[in-house]
Write a protein that holds these residues in place. Structure first.
Motif, PDB file in Angstrom:
ATOM      1  N   THR B 283       0.911  -1.735  -0.102  1.00  0.00           N
ATOM      2  CA  THR B 283      -0.055  -0.500   0.138  1.00  0.00           C
ATOM      3  C   THR B 283       1.032   1.086  -0.139  1.00  0.00           C
ATOM      4  OG1 THR B 283       0.062  -0.157   2.391  1.00  0.00           O
ATOM      5  CG2 THR B 283      -1.752  -0.903   1.214  1.00  0.00           C
ATOM      6  N   ASN B 284       2.148   1.208  -0.037  1.00  0.00           N
ATOM      7  CA  ASN B 284       3.139   2.442   0.044  1.00  0.00           C
ATOM      8  C   ASN B 284       3.360   2.378  -1.963  1.00  0.00           C
ATOM      9  OD1 ASN B 284       4.890   3.871  -0.834  1.00  0.00           O
ATOM     10  ND2 ASN B 284       5.852   4.147   1.655  1.00  0.00           N
ATOM     11  N   PRO B 285       3.459   2.531  -2.196  1.00  0.00           N
ATOM     12  CA  PRO B 285       3.695   2.846  -3.539  1.00  0.00           C
ATOM     13  C   PRO B 285       5.483   2.511  -3.832  1.00  0.00           C
ATOM     14  CG  PRO B 285       2.755   5.095  -3.485  1.00  0.00           C
ATOM     15  CD  PRO B 285       2.655   4.130  -2.528  1.00  0.00           C
ATOM     16  N   ASP B 286       5.617   2.920  -3.247  1.00  0.00           N
ATOM     17  CA  ASP B 286       7.296   2.677  -3.916  1.00  0.00           C
ATOM     18  C   ASP B 286       8.031   1.576  -2.870  1.00  0.00           C
ATOM     19  OD1 ASP B 286       7.927   5.534  -4.844  1.00  0.00           O
ATOM     20  OD2 ASP B 286       7.513   6.964  -2.791  1.00  0.00           O
ATOM     21  N   VAL B 287       7.149   0.833  -2.139  1.00  0.00           N
ATOM     22  CA  VAL B 287       7.486  -0.183  -1.222  1.00  0.00           C
ATOM     23  C   VAL B 287       6.429  -1.596  -1.814  1.00  0.00           C
ATOM     24  CG1 VAL B 287       7.862  -1.141   0.971  1.00  0.00           C
ATOM     25  CG2 VAL B 287       8.468   1.237   0.426  1.00  0.00           C
ATOM     26  N   TYR B 288       8.380  -2.713  -1.997  1.00  0.00           N
ATOM     27  CA  TYR B 288       7.091  -3.657  -3.346  1.00  0.00           C
ATOM     28  C   TYR B 288       7.471  -4.691  -1.893  1.00  0.00           C
ATOM     29  CZ  TYR B 288       7.295  -1.502  -7.092  1.00  0.00           C
ATOM     30  OH  TYR B 288       6.487  -1.149  -8.550  1.00  0.00           O
ATOM     31  N   ILE B 289       7.340  -6.476  -2.007  1.00  0.00           N
ATOM     32  CA  ILE B 289       7.976  -7.762  -0.392  1.00  0.00           C
ATOM     33  C   ILE B 289       7.752  -8.920  -1.740  1.00  0.00           C
ATOM     34  CG2 ILE B 289       6.672  -6.854   1.421  1.00  0.00           C
ATOM     35  CD1 ILE B 289       4.458  -7.650   0.246  1.00  0.00           C
ATOM     36  N   ALA B 290       9.146  -9.119  -1.418  1.00  0.00           N
ATOM     37  CA  ALA B 290       9.412 -10.282  -1.868  1.00  0.00           C
ATOM     38  C   ALA B 290       9.816 -11.874  -1.661  1.00  0.00           C
ATOM     39  CB  ALA B 290       9.806 -10.807  -2.656  1.00  0.00           C
ATOM     40  N   GLY B 291       9.449 -13.408  -1.534  1.00  0.00           N
ATOM     41  CA  GLY B 291       9.714 -14.504   0.017  1.00  0.00           C
ATOM     42  C   GLY B 291       8.450 -14.300   0.810  1.00  0.00           C
ATOM     43  N   ASP B 292       9.330 -15.182   1.909  1.00  0.00           N
ATOM     44  CA  ASP B 292       8.864 -14.826   3.416  1.00  0.00           C
ATOM     45  C   ASP B 292       7.852 -13.982   4.013  1.00  0.00           C
ATOM     46  OD1 ASP B 292       8.871 -17.729   3.067  1.00  0.00           O
ATOM     47  OD2 ASP B 292      10.282 -17.928   4.412  1.00  0.00           O
ATOM     48  N   ILE B 293       8.380 -12.738   3.638  1.00  0.00           N
ATOM     49  CA  ILE B 293       7.649 -11.546   4.213  1.00  0.00           C
ATOM     50  C   ILE B 293       6.331 -11.470   3.380  1.00  0.00           C
ATOM     51  CG2 ILE B 293       8.809 -10.217   2.435  1.00  0.00           C
ATOM     52  CD1 ILE B 293       8.671  -7.974   4.694  1.00  0.00           C
ATOM     53  N   SER B 294       5.985 -12.075   2.275  1.00  0.00           N
ATOM     54  CA  SER B 294       4.679 -11.582   1.903  1.00  0.00           C
ATOM     55  C   SER B 294       3.294 -12.994   2.256  1.00  0.00           C
ATOM     56  CB  SER B 294       5.225 -11.711   0.125  1.00  0.00           C
ATOM     57  OG  SER B 294       5.195 -12.694  -0.609  1.00  0.00           O
ATOM     58  N   GLY B 295       4.283 -14.212   2.965  1.00  0.00           N
ATOM     59  CA  GLY B 295       4.230 -15.250   2.962  1.00  0.00           C
ATOM     60  C   GLY B 295       4.777 -15.915   3.131  1.00  0.00           C
ATOM     61  N   VAL B 296       4.078 -17.288   4.314  1.00  0.00           N
ATOM     62  CA  VAL B 296       6.011 -18.182   4.045  1.00  0.00           C
ATOM     63  C   VAL B 296       5.185 -18.898   3.269  1.00  0.00           C
ATOM     64  CG1 VAL B 296       6.778 -19.621   5.640  1.00  0.00           C
ATOM     65  CG2 VAL B 296       6.379 -17.701   6.879  1.00  0.00           C
ATOM     66  N   GLU B 297       6.427 -19.610   2.110  1.00  0.00           N
ATOM     67  CA  GLU B 297       5.949 -20.417   1.384  1.00  0.00           C
ATOM     68  C   GLU B 297       7.486 -21.095   1.202  1.00  0.00           C
ATOM     69  OE1 GLU B 297       3.578 -20.233  -2.320  1.00  0.00           O
ATOM     70  OE2 GLU B 297       3.697 -17.788  -1.722  1.00  0.00           O
ATOM     71  N   GLU B 298       8.493 -21.464  -0.303  1.00  0.00           N
ATOM     72  CA  GLU B 298       9.472 -21.883   0.044  1.00  0.00           C
ATOM     73  C   GLU B 298      10.487 -21.070  -1.205  1.00  0.00           C
ATOM     74  OE1 GLU B 298       7.908 -25.010  -3.319  1.00  0.00           O
ATOM     75  OE2 GLU B 298       6.921 -26.646  -0.944  1.00  0.00           O
ATOM     76  N   ALA B 299      11.828 -21.762  -0.678  1.00  0.00           N
ATOM     77  CA  ALA B 299      13.095 -20.715  -1.547  1.00  0.00           C
ATOM     78  C   ALA B 299      12.543 -20.488  -3.126  1.00  0.00           C
ATOM     79  CB  ALA B 299      14.465 -21.372  -1.723  1.00  0.00           C
ATOM     80  N   SER B 300      11.722 -21.648  -4.068  1.00  0.00           N
ATOM     81  CA  SER B 300      11.577 -21.754  -5.794  1.00  0.00           C
ATOM     82  C   SER B 300      10.349 -20.220  -5.304  1.00  0.00           C
ATOM     83  CB  SER B 300      10.488 -22.592  -5.622  1.00  0.00           C
ATOM     84  OG  SER B 300      11.567 -24.072  -5.118  1.00  0.00           O
ATOM     85  N   THR B 301       9.097 -20.525  -4.791  1.00  0.00           N
ATOM     86  CA  THR B 301       8.467 -19.180  -4.989  1.00  0.00           C
ATOM     87  C   THR B 301       9.092 -17.482  -4.676  1.00  0.00           C
ATOM     88  OG1 THR B 301       7.468 -20.389  -2.668  1.00  0.00           O
ATOM     89  CG2 THR B 301       6.178 -20.519  -4.228  1.00  0.00           C
TER      90      THR B 301
END
Lengths: 122, 369
Positions: B283-301
């Motif tokens: 919701t902050n237009p200058d900030v993106y997320i990726a990996g486990d911070i956006s939901g715990v998954e796997e290294a591949s995702t």
């Protein structure tokens, strides 16, 4: 080809026993100690570049500090510098996270009691 | 103050992949990480990955890590190690620690790839030396080549619990029990099968009640559970010097909160995660997320999400055209859909879709598009 759990471990983890992995089906570059650190004044073998906690665990040391209020023992918990359980006094400085602080030859590492005392560095 | 176009916090699989993708598009990228080594948890993964060939199936985790590091090097991506980020302030001001004190840097766009923290259980004796997270044990054996104990009780039979148990066997430890509160094993059958063949006992519908020991763990008391409630009289003692906990992970969202990102609750993704759209934008237009911070998954995702965030950030910085970016993002989404399928993936796919749908509804036509 797999690993078979056959040999029952005879004893518990105890101080002085070498817990380094010397044989492994996948891991390569298993190194041998090339230096030492001082644990409560006693010399223990260490590998340059490994964290202090690894050298201590290899020597069977699992108690890193005692808590301030009740004196309970604490040891490695998270292993990656988040939980603060492995803090010890390193070269006279208390509160050093031993799981993310690398070994240096002759480094003095002491069990921390409570918040620990600073050594007079003057 | 030094200025950078794109600052990525976290040099794990998500952060490195994001950096590589953005740098390929021509963006000037700086990746910062508090650890002394890059790669996040990848270099501890000595098992072979699953999935299809595009997802490195059959390749051991640390080899994937080596490839990512080589790519960042070839592309001239700056990777700052040993610098914890303390805060992010309005205008993209990133404040971080260093041996010379606190420093600042200004970033036009930020990708948060901070990962997740391991959960733990509380029981009598859970603070005794010898009780640790499964990740700590994995770090000690696979990275530092030292056994954290010799007779281990693993709590949790998800993939982390199963994989670390097997790796403990490979390192020469005994696994006395894998304890699972649910009535069935949580992780993949192939991992559980390897443990069963090695003779590791599974205690399903059980949990740890107490750890005993005067100064370190010496024994552990298990108790049977009925509908997750302890059954009186079913207690049993097992001798062990180590208890490992593999009971899930929680996304590390502190920096996202500091950036003003809205958080949403998602039980299948590990708790609170920053709300994000189809392009990993918060919701902050200058900030993106990726990996486990956006939901715990796997290294591949995590790697695919990193590529997605890297592409989106490069697009917003004007390095890729909208059309080109759309093509790339579509390809990544197709691969992500493959990863989020099957027994475990479908729930995550659903949870992700819900977050993206919710985001689109609430921010339709707003500042965030």
């Amino acid at each position: 080809m797999g690993v078979v759990q056959s040999k029952r471990a005879e004893r518990m983890f105890y101080m002085g026993e070498d817990r380094r992995i010397t044989e492994h089906p996948i891991l390569e570059d298993l190194r041998e100690p090339d230096t030492y650190i001082l644990y409560n004044g006693k010399s223990i073998p260490a590998i340059t570049g490994e964290p202090i906690a690894a050298a201590l665990l290899a020597a069977g040391v699992r108690i890193m500090r005692h808590t301030a209020k009740s004196g309970q023992p604490r040891g490695i918990f998270c292993g990656i510098g988040r939980c603060n359980d492995c803090k010890m006094i390193v070269d006279g400085v208390p509160g050093v996270r031993t799981c993310v602080t690398l070994v240096r030859e002759g480094m003095e590492v002491e069990t921390q009691e409570g918040l620990g005392e600073w050594r007079d560095l003057a | 103050m030094r200025k950078v176009q794109l600052m990525i916090v976290g040099a794990g699989p998500a952060g490195l992949s994001a950096g590589i993708e953005a740098a390929r598009a021509g963006v000037q990228v700086t990746i910062i990480d508090e650890n002394l080594r890059p790669g996040g948890q990848l270099f501890k993964q000595i098992h072979k990955f699953f999935g299809s060939r595009v997802h490195n199936a059959g390749v051991r985790g640390y080899r994937i890590g080596e490839k990512l590091l080589q790519d960042t090097k070839d592309l001239g991506v700056e990777v700052l190690l040993g610098y914890p980020v303390y805060g992010i302030f309005p205008g993209g001001e990133v404040v971080y620690g260093s041996a010379d004190g606190v420093r600042q840097m200004k970033a036009e766009k930020i990708i948060l790839a901070t990962g997740a923290n391991e959960n733990n259980l509380y029981f009598e004796g859970s603070t005794l030396p010898g009780v640790m997270t499964a990740g700590a044990a994995q770090t000690m054996i696979n990275l530092h080549h030292v056994l954290p104990g010799t007779r281990v009780i693993m709590v949790g039979s998800g993939n982390v619990g199963l994989i670390v148990s097997y790796q403990l066997l490979q390192a020469g430890a005994m696994v006395e029990a894998v304890v699972e509160a649910a009535p069935s094993i949580g992780g993949y059958g192939v991992h559980a099968g390897k443990l069963k063949r090695a003779g590791v006992p599974f205690y399903l519908s059980h949990t740890v009640r107490r750890a005993f020991g005067s100064t370190e763990v010496e024994a552990v008391e298990l108790v049977e559970l009925d509908q997750f409630k302890p059954v009186h009289g079913t207690e049993k003692m097992i001798e062990a010097d180590t208890v490992c906990m593999a009971v899930g992970l929680t996304p590390m969202t502190e920096l996202a909160s500091l950036c003003g990102c809205e958080l949403v609750e998602s039980r299948w993704l590990g708790g609170l995660v920053p709300a994000h759209d189809h392009n990993m934008r918060t919701t902050n237009p200058d900030v993106y997320i990726a990996g486990d911070i956006s939901g715990v998954e796997e290294a591949s995702t995590a790697m695919e999400e990193g590529r997605l965030a890297g592409t989106a950030a490069a697009e917003s910085l004007g390095y890729i055209t909208e059309t080109e970016a759309a093509t790339r993002k579509e390809e990544i989404h197709r691969r992500l859909a493959l990863l989020r399928s099957g027994q475990f993936g479908a729930k995550r796919a659903e949870a992700k879709a819900e977050i993206e749908k919710d985001f689109a509804m609430r921010h339709r036509g707003g500042a965030v598009s």
